[in-house]
Every structure is written in C-alpha cells, then in structure tokens.
Design an enzyme around this catalytic site. Structure first.
Site, PDB file in Angstrom:
ATOM      1  CG  ASP A  44       3.065   7.848  24.886  1.00 18.28           C
ATOM      2  OD1 ASP A  44       2.044   8.365  25.177  1.00 18.28           O
ATOM      3  OD2 ASP A  44       3.935   8.517  23.985  1.00 18.28           O
ATOM      4  CB  SER A  45      -0.571   9.763  29.507  1.00 18.15           C
ATOM      5  OG  SER A  45      -1.482   9.013  29.357  1.00 18.15           O
ATOM      6  CG  ASP A  83       0.454   5.833  22.681  1.00 15.61           C
ATOM      7  OD1 ASP A  83      -0.082   6.559  21.947  1.00 15.61           O
ATOM      8  OD2 ASP A  83       0.086   6.777  24.067  1.00 15.61           O
ATOM      9  CE  LYS A 113      -3.114   7.604  21.471  1.00 14.87           C
ATOM     10  NZ  LYS A 113      -1.755   8.683  21.587  1.00 14.87           N
ATOM     11  CD  GLU A 115       2.706  11.570  21.006  1.00 18.83           C
ATOM     12  OE1 GLU A 115       3.717  11.904  20.390  1.00 18.83           O
ATOM     13  OE2 GLU A 115       2.395  11.355  21.742  1.00 18.83           O
ATOM     14  CD  GLU A 183      -2.951  15.878  23.188  1.00 19.24           C
ATOM     15  OE1 GLU A 183      -2.293  13.938  23.207  1.00 19.24           O
ATOM     16  OE2 GLU A 183      -2.642  15.610  24.476  1.00 19.24           O
TER      17      GLU A 183
END
Ligand code: KIV
Length: 258
Positions: A44-45, A83, A113, A115, A183
């Site tokens: 999602d970056s 993501d 993915k 978080e 991260e």
C-alpha cells in the site's frame, strides 16, 4: 518454477534468503519479476509512491484491486502478495475475509499482507488461513498506524515496545502466517525474532539478520524524490528519465525530431 507459500519454511531451514520487491502496475511488476524477486508485493506504499498521497491511509480497496490486477498480469514466477488497505480488514473478521477474498478472486493475489499483531487481528489471521488465504504478517513500523506513532519512526526501542513486537511476531506465526515483515526496528530485536520463529522474517530497516529483505522499488531504482535512510538506491532512473524526456522536448521544439 513459480513460487508458492509452501516453500517459505523450507527456505528458512536451508538459509536461503528471500528477496521481495514492490510493484504498483504492469511494468513495475515485470521489472521485479524478471529481476528475480521471490515475492512481488503490491504494497500500500503505492498510495505514496504511485498516487502522491502523504500516507497510505487514503488508499481504498477498490484502488488497491485496480493496481493489483495490473501487477498480476506482469508476474510469471514470483508470489504475488497484496496489502490489505487501511480499514479493509480491521473492523471485523467478516470484512477481512471479504477483502482478502476479493484480492484473491478479482486480482489473482496468492496471499495478503496485514499490519499488526494485536489479539483481534490474530483471530482474523487464523480465519483467513483456515479459509485458504495465506497471510504475510507485518510488525514494527506499521505505516497504517502512522498517526498513533506520531510519524514514520523506528519502533521497538524501549524494552516494553520490543517485548510487544516480539510477542506479536510469535503469535502471528502461531496464527498461521507464512512470513512476517519486520519494518524499522532495531537490528538486535529483528535478530531475536528471526531466531525464535520458524517462518522467514522479511526485513526493511531491520538489519542483516532477517531471513529476507524488502525494499520499495521506486527507492531501489532512484525514481522517488525521497528515500528512507535504510533504503539502498541502486540507480538514478528519475534523473535519466528526465534527461531523456528533456532531450525529446528540445528535439521537437528545435525541429530535430522527427
Ligand atoms: O507497502 C509496502 O510497500 C510495504 C513494504 C514496505 C513492506 O508494506
């Protein structure tokens, strides 16, 4: 041979490092895949590096699926991990199942993915895995919590924070995750987690002891205007692209092309 999630534990046992690159469209996916990435992550970056947002929070599931479909078409060998965007999986397990299901069904993702590693999320991970949807975990600096952290800061510096992140990683493995992104945490903490679990850790700004590494492809290629301090910039494509495009414009304006 195409990459599958069943290989990850074995790769860890063999000490085979896992290379992960991000992609946001067909061309970036082809570049990452043909370069030999084991995982192409539709991170999602992309909200920041491809869409110009200041954080990952504005990205919607619809936007993510649009980008993920293009990435999927560009990948032949790597595992495609998508993501799940902010608020597409946190509200309820049902929401998460629906969002992840759409990523697999509509975009051809092979895993998702998520978080974090708090108890409610662990239940979600367990349900997704039970339903046949592989999950990559992500702890430490989880960018969807940037407002909670007060910026994109290193996490796990205090003993309490380090213990929480360690416990989250252990619990994510137990819940069924096939790998975990670590991260921007101290290298010693990343090493401790890596030694304690049987699935590969994929580091970004987490030191050299992780089982694999991930970088955002715009950073690797020098396409972004800013890179985090832990990124390595391998070439300066942005400058080269501007120079080439400028040459074209000058050629047209001076009647040198065609
Ligand atoms: O969104 C992303 O690109 C990521 C990687 C940095 C791990 O989550």
């Amino acid at each position: 041979m195409a990459v599958g999630v069943h290989q990850f534990r074995q790769w860890k046992r063999e000490g085979r490092p896992v290379a992960v690159l991000t992609a946001w469209d067909y061309i970036s996916a082809q570049i990452a895949d043909q370069a030999g990435a084991d995982v192409v992550l539709v991170g999602d970056s992309l909200a920041m590096v491809a869409l110009g947002y200041e954080t990952t929070l504005p990205l919607t599931l619809e936007e993510m699926l649009y980008h993920a479909r293009a990435v999927r078409r560009g990948v032949k060998r790597a595992l495609v991990v998508v993501d799940l965007p902010f608020l597409s999986y946190q509200i309820s397990v049902e929401d998460a199942l629906r969002s992840a299901g759409r990523a697999l069904q509509e975009a051809g993702a092979q895993a998702v993915k998520l978080e974090g590693g708090h108890p409610a999320l662990l239940e979600t991970v367990e349900r997704l895995v039970q339903c046949g949807m592989p999950v990559m975990g992500h702890v430490g600096l989880t960018p969807q919590s940037v407002n909670q952290f007060g910026g994109f800061r290193q996490q796990g510096k205090s003993p309490e924070e380090a213990e929480r992140i360690f416990a989250e990683a252990i619990a994510l493995e137990k819940a069924g995750a096939f790998s975990i992104v670590l991260e921007h945490i101290p290298a010693a903490l990343a090493q401790r987690i890596t030694e304690a679990i049987g699935i590969p850790t994929i580091g970004i700004g987490a030191g050299a002891a992780c089982d694999g590494q991930v970088l955002v492809t715009t950073d690797v290629l020098g396409l972004s205007t800013w890179q985090p301090p832990f990124a390595r910039v391998y070439t300066n494509l942005r400058e080269q692209a501007i120079a080439a495009a400028r040459q074209f414009c000058e050629d047209v304006q001076q009647r040198q092309f065609p």
